[in-house]
Design an enzyme around this catalytic site. Structure first.
Site: not given
Length: 400
Positions: A168-170
Site C-alpha cells: 500500500g505504501d509503495s
C-alpha cells in the site's frame, strides 16, 4: 548522461515508506532530492529491519538512495525558517504527515507558496486531505484493508493475509511520483504562468485504483469476489504448481491459444481436444480437474524440466524465486536489475532502476546517506550559510 529530471529539486518531508519511495523514484532519474530528517533520530526507517550489527538498515539505504540528507528540526522556528528558505530553491515538496501536521509546523501550502508561487506540493496520507476519515492515522496495511485488497489476499479457507511487502505504501509512492511529474509537465507547458499544483495522494485510494472491475462487477451483477489463493479469479488454468524436490512454479495457461499448448506439454492431449475446454468459461467450470492434471505432471518432474518444457511449448511459466535465486539469475544481471553499491567496507547488491529509458536512463549514484551528511553542503550551496553559522545552528539544536 543526465537523467530526465536533472535540474529538478525536491524537498522531502516526512518519513517511513510512501513519501520517501516517491522521492526515491524521482531521485533515480536525476532529481536533486533534499531529505529533511529530525536531528539525532532521523527517519524511523533507519532502524527498521536491521540485521547483525548494522546501525542503519539496508531498507533505508535502498529507499534513500540518490538523496541528500539534512538534519533540521522542523519544530523550532529557526528550523522552519530554514525549510522555507530552501523552498525558494525547490520545484517540488513531498510530505506524508497526517493531514494538518504541515499546517501546525507553520508550513501550510499558502505559506510555502509565498516563497515559490509555482511550487508543486505532493501530500501523501492514509485517507487524503479531505473527507470524514482524513484526520485519522493510516498505514499501508490499513489502506490495503480499506481499499479492498486484503479481502482478496490469501486462501478461501483462511483469514485475509498480508502481501509480503509494504504494498500500500509503495503504490501510494508510485502515484505520488506520477502526480509530481504530471504537475511539473503542466507547469512547463504553461511557460511560467502556472500557479502551483496540489497533489493529494491517499494510500487507500492508491490501492483501490488497482482493484480492476471490483466495484462495477458488484454494482451490476452483485458479485463479491473472495480469496482465491494462487488462482486468477475467472480465468483458468493459472496458478502455482509443485515440482519434484519441493520447488514451485507459476504457470499461466488461461489463454485460448495457450491452453492446448499447455495440455500438450503435460501430455494430456485428451484435455486439449475436449470442446468444452476450448473457451475460458468451460475451463473455469472444470478448474479443479485442470489444476489436478497440471499438478500431477509438474510434481513428477524437477523444476528445470518443467520450465524448459513450458518454454519449448510457448507457455508462460516461471519459478517462485527467493533473494538467493534473484542475485544469481542471469536475466536480472543482463537487465542490470541487481547492481552493486559500496556501503562501508563492502559492496552490497542493490535493486536496479525501473523503468528502463534508452537515452536518459536512471541510475543509483549512491546508497542512502548518513543522517545529516549533507546539511552543511546544502545550506552553503543554496542559502549561503557558512561553516561558522552552521556550527551556531548546530549548537542551538536547529540542525544536526
Amino acid at each position: 548522461m543526465p537523467g530526465p529530471l536533472d535540474g529538478i529539486r525536491v524537498l522531502e518531508l516526512g518519513s517511513f515508506i510512501a513519501g520517501p519511495f516517491a522521492c526515491r523514484l524521482l531521485a533515480d532519474f536525476g532529481a536533486d532530492v533534499l531529505k529533511v530528517e529530525r536531528p539525532g533520530s532521523g527517519d524511523e526507517l533507519r532502524r527498521w529491519r536491521r540485521h547483525g550489527d548494522e546501525e542503519t538498515s539496508l531498507l533505508w539505504r535502498v529507499l534513500a538512495r540518490n538523496k541528500r540528507s539534512l538534519a533540521v528540526d522542523l519544530r523550532t522556528d529557526s528550523g522552519r525558517d530554514l525549510v522555507l528558505d530552501l523552498v525558494e530553491h525547490c520545484d517540488v515538496v513531498v510530505e506524508n504527515f497526517r493531514p494538518g501536521t504541515l499546517e501546525k509546523l507553520g508550513l501550510a501550502p499558502d505559506t510555502l507558496r509565498e516563497r515559490r508561487k509555482d511550487l508543486v506540493l505532493v501530500r501523501v496520507s492514509g485517507f487524503g486531505q479531505t473527507g470524514p476519515l482524513s484526520g485519522q492515522a493510516g498505514f499501508g496495511g490499513v489502506a490495503e484493508a480499506l481499499g479492498g485488497l486484503r479481502e482478496l489476499t490469501g486462501h478461501p479457507d483462511r483469514p485475509p493475509t498480508r502481501v509480503g511487502i509494504s504494498l500500500g505504501d509503495s503504490l501510494a509512492g508510485l502515484h505520488a511520483a506520477f502526480g509530481a511529474v504530471m504537475s511539473l509537465l503542466g507547469r512547463e507547458r504553461a511557460n511560467g504562468g502556472a500557479d502551483g499544483e496540489d497533489v493529494d495522494v491517499a494510500l487507500y485510494e492508491s490501492v483501490f485504483n488497482l482493484m480492476e472491475s471490483l466495484v462495477p462487477d458488484y454494482d451490476v451483477h452483485g458479485v463479491l469476489p473472495s480469496r482465491s489463493g494462487s488462482r486468477v479469479p475467472g480465468a483458468a488454468p493459472s496458478g502455482s504448481f509443485p515440482c519434484e524436490g519441493g520447488q514451485w512454479v507459476v504457470i499461466g495457461g488461461n489463454g485460448n491459444a495457450i491452453f492446448p499448448r499447455l495440455m500438450k506439454a503435460i501430455e494430456r492431449p485428451d484435455l486439449a481436444a475436449d470442446p468444452e475446454l476450448a473457451g475460458n468459461e468451460g475451463r473455469v467450470r472444470r478448474e479443479d480437474e485442470l489444476d489436478a492434471a497440471i499438478s500431477a505432471w509438474t510434481s513428477a518432474n524437477d523444476i528445470g524440466h518443467v520450465l524448459a518444457t513450458m518454454a519449448d511449448n510457448g507457455v508462460p511459466a516461471g519459478p517462485i524465486m527467493t533473494a538467493a535465486d534473484i542475485v544469481s539469475h542471469p536475466h536480472f544481471a543482463a537487465r542490470e536489475m541487481v547492481t552493486s553499491q559500496r556501503i562501508g567496507d563492502r559492496d552490497v547488491a542493490f535493486p536496479g532502476v525501473v523503468p528502463k529509458l534508452a537515452r536518459r536512463p536512471g541510475a543509483t549514484r549512491w546508497a542512502g546517506p548518513e543522517l545529516g551528511q549533507h546539511t552543511e553542503e546544502v545550506l552553503g550551496e543554496l542559502l549561503g550559510i557558512g561553516g561558522g553559522d552552521v556550527t551556531a545552528l548546530r549548537e542551538r539544536g536547529v540542525v544536526g
